[in-house]
Design an enzyme around this catalytic site. Structure first.
Site, PDB file in Angstrom:
ATOM      1  CB  SER A  25      -0.889   0.190   1.404  1.00 22.30           C
ATOM      2  OG  SER A  25      -0.367   0.608   2.437  1.00 22.30           O
ATOM      3  N   GLY A  26       1.629   1.207  -0.495  1.00 22.77           N
ATOM      4  CA  GLY A  26       3.359   2.264   0.432  1.00 22.77           C
ATOM      5  C   GLY A  26       3.494   3.098  -1.160  1.00 22.77           C
ATOM      6  NE  ARG A 101      19.367   4.146  -3.126  1.00 27.41           N
ATOM      7  CZ  ARG A 101      19.097   5.050  -4.074  1.00 27.41           C
ATOM      8  NH1 ARG A 101      19.978   6.189  -4.016  1.00 27.41           N
ATOM      9  NH2 ARG A 101      18.576   4.980  -4.776  1.00 27.41           N
ATOM     10  CG  ASN A 108      13.824   1.776   5.448  1.00 24.27           C
ATOM     11  OD1 ASN A 108      12.319   1.490   6.088  1.00 24.27           O
ATOM     12  ND2 ASN A 108      13.877   2.093   4.447  1.00 24.27           N
ATOM     13  CG  ASP A 164      21.056   2.113  -9.883  1.00 26.07           C
ATOM     14  OD1 ASP A 164      20.498   3.159  -9.922  1.00 26.07           O
ATOM     15  OD2 ASP A 164      21.401   0.810  -9.714  1.00 26.07           O
ATOM     16  CG  HIS A 191      20.083   0.992  -6.200  1.00 26.50           C
ATOM     17  ND1 HIS A 191      19.894   1.043  -7.224  1.00 26.50           N
ATOM     18  CD2 HIS A 191      18.923   0.824  -5.229  1.00 26.50           C
ATOM     19  CE1 HIS A 191      18.519   1.649  -7.119  1.00 26.50           C
ATOM     20  NE2 HIS A 191      17.639   1.284  -5.738  1.00 26.50           N
TER      21      HIS A 191
END
Length: 329
Positions: A25-26, A101, A108, A164, A191
């Site tokens: 749902s993000g 990040r 996360n 990328d 990444h």
């Protein structure tokens, strides 16, 4: 149904794979789920999130594409994961203005570690496609949890770095005046920022100036910042990431279905940079029925690419190590 009928020997229309999207749902999860719902290689689509997922599932269930879709609330992760061929994980908090990040790591990392525990219990034989950032660290976290449970298969754990490649192909096509579907730029490394290393020397028939190479490389590496700024800090690269994640999933499912010669760049356990302290590395990988079929050797790097490799490899090694050493509270 015509699309379904073109699918080959491994998948019958009654036994198409089940795929789960975790974080459905993000901002990435919703468009990703939409694209996967229209994928002719997917039979059952399981959507999981901690909030709002029933509405997403209801919305997608009205699309006249074959296959089922079901939303699973927070307490129903076992049902979402059981029987999955592939699990795509964009769960986590998005990047915000000024956030690297690495800044995402603490929140996360815990989310990904907890999800890896559930995957180890309920679908240990599935492919795991990790989108949650920072990928350079979250993929090693996922590996360590699977290893702890004795279910780690290096052929089936992927960090999705397809965005990328998507950016590289788009930007090079614009620069050279080419059709984008005729461009394929290998992108290696990791990444995040300078760990993203596009191999522009491998683009056949391109006529790059030194300035082109410098500017294209930087734009590919920091394309995410371009989107965050364009959205005035209200969002990140959700739509393009959803496209890239759905494309990579489709290529993996095509390989499972028996299609040969599928090569895509992705972040996997690899020997390519192990001597430089990197257990994982993004590079061109041949995909097969069991996931990673083979990791292709790198081509000779140009002087600029070799300098880029030398510049980033220490950072990539540190980010991987950070994930490997992470212990959830």
């Amino acid at each position: 149904m015509l699309l379904r009928n073109t699918i080959s020997r491994s998948f019958s229309t009654s036994k198409l794979p089940k795929v789960a999207v975790i974080g459905a749902s993000g901002g990435i999860g919703q468009p990703l789920s939409l694209l996967i719902k229209t994928n002719p290689y997917v039979g059952d689509l399981a959507l999981y999130d901690v909030a709002n997922v029933p509405g997403v599932a209801a919305d997608l269930s009205h699309i006249n594409a074959s296959g089922t879709v079901k939303g699973h609330p927070k307490e129903d992760i076992a049902a979402a994961l059981t029987g999955c061929t592939a699990v795509v994980i964009p769960a986590g908090v998005p990047r915000k203005p000024g956030m690297t990040r690495d800044d995402l790591f603490n929140t996360n990392a815990t989310i990904v570690a907890n999800l890896a525990e559930e995957c180890a219990k309920y679908c240990p034989d599935a492919q795991f496609h990790i989108i949650s950032n920072p990928v350079n660290s979250t993929v090693p976290i996922f590996r360590e949890v699977l290893k702890k449970h004795g279910v780690y298969n290096p052929r089936k754990l992927f960090g999705v770095t397809m965005l990328d490649v998507t950016r590289a192909n788009t930007f090079v096509a614009e620069n050279q005046g080419w059709e984008v579907d005729k461009v394929n730029v290998p992108v290696i490394g990791g990444h995040a920022g300078t760990t993203i290393l596009p191999l522009l020397s491998q683009v056949k028939n391109a006529r790059f100036t030194e300035t082109d190479i410098e500017q294209l490389t930087k734009r590919i590496q920091f394309g995410g910042d371009e989107v965050v700024q364009a959205k005035n800090g209200t969002g990140s690269a959700t739509l393009s990431m959803a496209y890239a994640g759905a494309h990579f999933l489709k290529r993996c499912l095509e390989a499972i279905d028996g299609k040969k010669g599928i090569v895509e760049c992705c972040f996997v356990e690899s020997d390519i940079a192990k001597s430089d302290g990197c257990d994982f590395f993004a590079s061109p990988v041949e995909l097969g029925p069991d996931g990673v079929q083979s990791i292709l050797p790198l081509p000779p790097l140009s002087a600029a690419e070799k300098a880029g490799y030398d510049l980033m490899i220490g950072d990539l090694s540190s980010q991987i190590k950070k994930g490997m050493e992470f212990k959830p509270a």
